[in-house]
Write an enzyme that holds these catalytic residues in place. Structure first.
Site, PDB file in Angstrom:
ATOM      1  N   ALA A 128       7.020 -15.747 -14.145  1.00  0.00           N
ATOM      2  CA  ALA A 128       6.983 -16.988 -14.040  1.00  0.00           C
ATOM      3  C   ALA A 128       8.178 -17.718 -14.702  1.00  0.00           C
ATOM      4  CB  ALA A 128       6.178 -17.897 -15.221  1.00  0.00           C
ATOM      5  N   ASP A 170       3.396  -9.998  -9.999  1.00  0.00           N
ATOM      6  CA  ASP A 170       3.478 -11.005 -10.623  1.00  0.00           C
ATOM      7  C   ASP A 170       4.378 -11.872 -10.208  1.00  0.00           C
ATOM      8  OD1 ASP A 170       1.543  -9.404 -12.159  1.00  0.00           O
ATOM      9  OD2 ASP A 170       3.094  -9.093 -13.785  1.00  0.00           O
TER      10      ASP A 170
HETATM   11  C1  GLA Z   1       1.322  -5.742 -15.104  1.00  0.00           C
HETATM   12  C2  GLA Z   1       2.440  -5.821 -13.745  1.00  0.00           C
HETATM   13  C3  GLA Z   1       2.222  -6.224 -12.676  1.00  0.00           C
HETATM   14  C4  GLA Z   1       0.858  -5.555 -12.684  1.00  0.00           C
HETATM   15  C5  GLA Z   1      -0.102  -5.304 -12.932  1.00  0.00           C
HETATM   16  C6  GLA Z   1      -1.851  -4.798 -13.166  1.00  0.00           C
HETATM   17  O1  GLA Z   1       0.821  -7.418 -14.492  1.00  0.00           O
HETATM   18  O2  GLA Z   1       3.828  -6.354 -14.257  1.00  0.00           O
HETATM   19  O3  GLA Z   1       3.293  -5.686 -12.025  1.00  0.00           O
HETATM   20  O4  GLA Z   1       1.102  -3.785 -12.089  1.00  0.00           O
HETATM   21  O5  GLA Z   1      -0.247  -5.854 -14.844  1.00  0.00           O
HETATM   22  O6  GLA Z   1      -1.911  -5.079 -11.577  1.00  0.00           O
END
Ligand code: GLA
Length: 397
Positions: A128, A170
């Protein structure tokens, strides 16, 4: 929206600037955990908590960012090469500039305030912050970035400057999501869909998102996150070697390059930990595919069951989860009114998430709080529960 951002801005920077405001939401991933770095299938929501930005441009390239959530004023200049990481939240801002500087000569800086709306941990506050800051820099420098470029620069910053070998989950959720829809994304190709609940016969969402903060916070770069990524790549390499396939360099190898049949043909000869990492990958991608069908059928109970199954695989095959998160997960499973839930994000810290029946919210709050604090009374002051709704991706207000 909170007025304390305006008050803080005036205290730090005075009056008279033309101000921009944007909101970058946090995300949750109900299905598709730990597979994005292996080019698997994922799903996600952005939701109505996240990071608020209030900022204006500076002519001389200076960045001056303060926060009501993170400690310390961050100052540097976008017209100069970015310094090394300093181990604080400013690294994400420096990382974003570092990534943009690979392609652009930046002229204008930013001064402003950021504020996170709920505690940090497992909800991708880093994405974010990165996506919001990239958008802010884009705005004042008129770079004209597309949504996809915002994702890409934020991702490059996190992988190459912060040194977390993560995937695109994310950033994609923070940027692409729409309220009331579930994002489905194939991280190998970038192909994505925003899927309405009920598919061709959309229905209102019959759930709220429950966020259960364990009270434990830690950075991902200090966890086994990168180790797991390497284990997955090694699993893919071993399978390819047994199958007599052409090998690429380990860094370029992903579990998406092999098939479940190939895994099963050689799993007996592989060290168990590698076979389990690969098994998580294939079963999780299947759960995403099946979960999307349940979602399109408007079947929240079936969808929720896949979310619980996903967490089982995270614990048993992927082997993540702190004792606190595991305890919370077991409590959620026996809580009436929770359709499904799992560790949020990487599962090494922070929160569990769940899809909950809105009419039982307060019952759920009482039950989970009592059960968790009985096991972990030391988190009496830091354990927190929030109920949220899926929301749109990052944007100016
Ligand atoms: C973290 C990472 C993502 C993903 C999640 C697990 O948030 O930043 O890229 O791998 O863990 O799904």
């Amino acid at each position: 929206m909170t007025d304390d951002l305006f008050t803080a801005y005036r205290t730090f920077f005075g009056k008279g600037d033309a101000l921009y405001r944007l909101f970058a939401p946090y995300r949750i991933c109900p299905l598709g955990a730990h597979v994005d770095h292996q080019h698997g299938l994922v799903s996600g929501f952005a939701f109505d908590s996240g990071i608020d930005f209030l900022f204006s441009e500076t002519e001389n390239g200076k960045v001056e960012m303060a926060s009501l959530t993170f400690e310390g004023l961050v100052t540097f200049n976008v017209q100069r090469p970015v310094e090394e990481r300093q181990g604080n939240w400013g690294d994400y801002l420096r990382g974003a500039i570092w990534a943009l500087q690979q392609d652009f000569r930046l002229e204008k800086g930013i001064k402003g305030i950021v504020k996170g709306s709920i505690p940090i941990g497992g909800l991708s506050s880093s994405a974010a912050l990165l996506c919001g800051f990239v958008m802010a820099v884009d705005k004042v420098n008129h770079l004209g970035l597309s949504r996809q470029q915002i994702i890409d620069y934020a991702s490059v910053a996190e992988r190459r400057y912060i040194d977390l070998n993560n995937g695109i989950l994310d950033q994609a959720c923070v940027v692409l999501c729409e309220a009331d829809k579930l994002l489905y994304l194939d991280t190998a190709t970038g192909e994505h869909r925003l899927v309405p609940f009920g598919g061709e016969n959309p229905k209102p969402l019959p759930f709220k998102l429950g966020i259960f903060f364990s009270g434990v916070t830690r950075r991902l770069t200090g966890t086994d996150y990168n180790l797991r990524v390497s284990e997955c790549k090694t699993a893919a390499w071993i399978i390819q070697a047994y199958e007599g396939k052409h090998l690429k360099e380990l860094g370029d190898t992903r579990l998406r390059d092999v098939s479940e049949e190939e895994l099963e043909r050689c799993s007996d000869r592989m060290p168990d930990r590698f076979a389990r990492r690969a098994r998580h990958f294939f079963t999780e991608c299947d759960r995403v595919t099946e979960g999307i069908k349940a979602w399109e059928d408007g079947d929240i109970e079936r969808f929720g069951q896949y979310v619980f199954d996903s967490c089982e695989s995270s614990m048993n095959n992927y082997e993540c989860g702190s004792p606190e998160l595991i305890a919370l997960y077991h409590i959620m499973r026996r809580t009436p009114g929770i359709y499904g839930g799992r560790f949020s994000g990487a599962g090494f810290k922070g929160a569990c998430i769940a899809l909950v029946d809105p009419s039982r919210q307060e019952e759920i709050r009482t039950f989970v709080t009592n059960e968790y604090l009985r096991e972990y009374p030391q988190y009496r002051d830091s354990f927190e529960i929030f109920f949220c709704n899926p929301a749109n991706g990052v944007d100016f207000l």
